[in-house]
Enzyme design. Structure first.
Site, mmCIF file in Angstrom:
data_model
loop_
_atom_site.group_PDB
_atom_site.id
_atom_site.type_symbol
_atom_site.label_atom_id
_atom_site.label_comp_id
_atom_site.label_asym_id
_atom_site.label_seq_id
_atom_site.Cartn_x
_atom_site.Cartn_y
_atom_site.Cartn_z
ATOM 1 N N CYS A 197 -13.613 -2.137 1.953
ATOM 2 C CA CYS A 197 -12.944 -1.355 2.986
ATOM 3 C C CYS A 197 -11.601 -1.958 3.345
ATOM 4 O O CYS A 197 -10.664 -1.255 3.707
ATOM 5 C CB CYS A 197 -13.829 -1.257 4.231
ATOM 6 S SG CYS A 197 -15.289 -0.227 4.005
ATOM 7 N N CYS A 351 -1.700 -9.984 -4.325
ATOM 8 C CA CYS A 351 -2.374 -8.834 -3.705
ATOM 9 C C CYS A 351 -2.590 -9.179 -2.233
ATOM 10 O O CYS A 351 -1.762 -9.869 -1.638
ATOM 11 C CB CYS A 351 -3.686 -8.513 -4.418
ATOM 12 S SG CYS A 351 -4.903 -9.860 -4.401
#
Length: 393
Positions: A197, A351
């Site tokens: 999520c 990232c």
């Protein structure tokens, strides 16, 4: 299938309890006996996050006598979009303590047990043993498999839920009466295949939809009413507003609950079992990982580097490292990004936290960019050590 009540009823309800739970008491299927069972029940919520928030609030409101909450994290501002058990004043507080205060505010008659710690193989069996039912609100595969294995080994039922973007799933796993989580998912997905999520996002209100289903199933199990989701997987699509149910059968060859189980105790390392990062990524990152501070130093010195952000466009819009070019991870996995990489510059990948960039690093190195590196800790590390003024997400 109907199942017998999970707990025996308490001896009595007080006048205050009769007044508080009157809307339950007039439901024939619940009544005085059902409410007494709820009062006598001990339920543990694993996680006080998106799913744990509505679950804890409604379990408390329903009159579950003892509520345990285990969470090692602290409240972050980004949690407040969906973790409704916490408020602005709770930012920075331990989630378990914040959740306990909210539960007491909802229902002071409920006993709250706070486990302000991580759930691990060292403590899970002891903690679970003290409860009748587990409500699983975890958000990673390693903990899900550990919760399942501990519940099966202890003979405990647990209510499972999962959320991602607009999609949710829920089920009840109880090996004594049906399948376990391993029957549905015998093996975890390959590393990086299913975004978390935190990487892909989740519609805040979806937590309420799935969390309330979990509480509904918990009440049915405790009171012995209705048809629990044992042997069924409920799938919810919030965009299409569609619920569907899929039958899940017990796998006779299941390594945990099958006829000849090979898993008879907890695994030593669930992170390794789920492979948070693939072996290829670990090998690629070994000796090729730099810190956010090192990247900043290279930029300040004008080093000949090409910084690539491998996150998704919506993440890049929220916050980005100055000078980084956005090329999502998927374009590396399908090969389309490789031919456009500069041959005369050192490739630096990053990232959000370092997992996805490590996977991309393995791809880039195998394509011939042997001196490529990635930033350990990713954007989160950059915000923490280089530029705290940037927004976290």
């Amino acid at each position: 299938m109907s199942l017998p009540p999970l707990v025996e009823p308490a001896a009595e309800l007080t006048v205050d309890e009769v007044r508080r739970y009157s809307r339950h008491l007039i439901i024939p299927d619940v009544g005085m006996a059902g409410q007494k069972r709820l009062k006598n029940a001990k339920v543990l919520c694993v996680g006080a996050g998106g799913l744990g928030s509505p679950a804890l609030l409604y379990l408390a409101a329903a009159g579950v006598g003892t509520l345990g909450v285990i969470d090692f994290d602290v409240v972050d501002e980004s949690n407040l979009q969906r973790q409704v058990i916490h408020g602005q004043s709770d930012v920075g507080r331990p989630k378990a303590e914040s959740a306990a205060d909210s539960v007491k505010e909802i229902n002071p008659l409920v006993k709250v047990v706070v486990h302000n710690e991580a759930l691990t193989t060292d403590n899970v069996m002891e903690i679970f043993a003290a409860y009748d039912l587990i409500v699983d609100g975890t958000d990673n595969f390693a903990t899900r498999y550990m919760v399942n294995d501990a519940a099966v080994l202890l003979g405990k039922p647990y209510v499972w839920g999962s959320i991602y973007r607009f999609d949710g799933q829920a089920s009840v796993f109880w090996a004594e009466h049906g399948p376990c989580y391993r029957c549905l998912y015998p093996e975890p997905p390959p590393p990086g295949m299913v975004p978390s999520c935190a990487e892909g996002g989740v519609l805040g209100v979806l937590c309420a939809s799935i969390g309330s289903i979990q509480v509904n199933e918990a009440i049915k199990l405790l009171a012995g009413i209705g048809e629990p989701l044992v042997g069924r997987l409920m799938i919810y699509d919030a965009l299409e507003m569609n619920y569907r149910s899929v039958k899940v059968r017990r796998d006779p060859e299941c390594v945990l609950c099958g006829k000849n189980p090979t898993v008879t105790q907890l695994l030593d390392d669930y992170e390794a079992f789920c492979g948070a990062v693939s072996e290829e990524a670990q090998e690629a990152a070994s000796g090729s990982t730099i810190t956010a501070a090192e990247l900043k130093s290279w930029q300040d010195k004008g080093e000949n580097i090409y910084v690539i952000d491998v996150r998704e466009p919506n993440e890049y819009e929220i916050v980005s490292i100055p000078g980084a070019v956005l090329i999502p991870k998927g374009e590396f996995l399908n090969g389309s990004a490789l031919e456009g990489l500069p041959q005369d510059k050192k490739i630096v990948l990053h990232c959000k936290s370092g997992a996805r960039s490590a996977e991309v690093l393995a791809v880039v190195k195998s394509a011939g960019f042997s001196d490529a590196v990635h930033v350990g800790g990713g954007v989160l590390s950059w915000i923490k050590t280089v530029d705290p003024s940037l927004p976290a997400y």
